[in-house]
Design a protein around this motif. Sequence first.
Motif: not given
Length: 169
Positions: A39-41, A72-75, A84-86, A101-104
Motif C-alpha cells: 500500500v501507499a498513501s 515507498n519503492q514506486f515514485l 503518519e501512515i497510521a 512496517e514499511k518494506a521493500e
Amino acid sequence: MTTTDHNNGSVLDVEIGALQGGSAELAQYAGKTVLIVNVASKCGLTPQYSGLERLQERFAGQGFTVLGVPCNQFLGQEPGTAEEIAEFCSATYGVTFPLTEKAEVNGEGRHPLYERLVGFADGEGHTGDIRWNFEKFLIGPDGQVVARFSPQTEPESAEIVAAVEGLLG
C-alpha cells in the motif's frame, strides 16, 4: 486464479514488524484467509483503501483479514513515518486492518515475505517483481499463496470476492 506447485512454502513463518513497533507475527494468521497488499498513501490507486476496508468489514468475522504492507519503492508514494501512515489510513479511510512496517517489495532489499510471494503468477501469467502499489496476494488458511491480482484489480471486484469466499467455505 492461477495455481502453483506451492514450493515457496508458507508465508506464516516469515517475520515482519508491525507498523508501530513490535511484530506483525504472520503465524497468528494460521487458519485464516489473508489478502496481502503493498500500500501507499500518495498513489492514484490509494482510494483502494476504501474497498480493502469494506472487504475487511465484510469478511473479518469469517476468518479473513487484509494485511497492508506500506512500500515507498514506486515514485516515493509512501514517504511518511509509521505514525503518519497510521494516521492517514485511519483518518482518511477508516482503516481497521493491520499494517506492517514499511518494506521493500522488489530489488536486493526485498523483504523475505515478498520473496515468497513474487514467484506466484496472476491470472495473466505475470510472475516476478511487483508492478506497482496495491498488488494483491490471497493467502489460504495453510499460509500458501492461492491467487495474485494486479494493482488495478479493485479490492471488491467479483474476481477477488469470489476467491475470498471460496477459501472461507
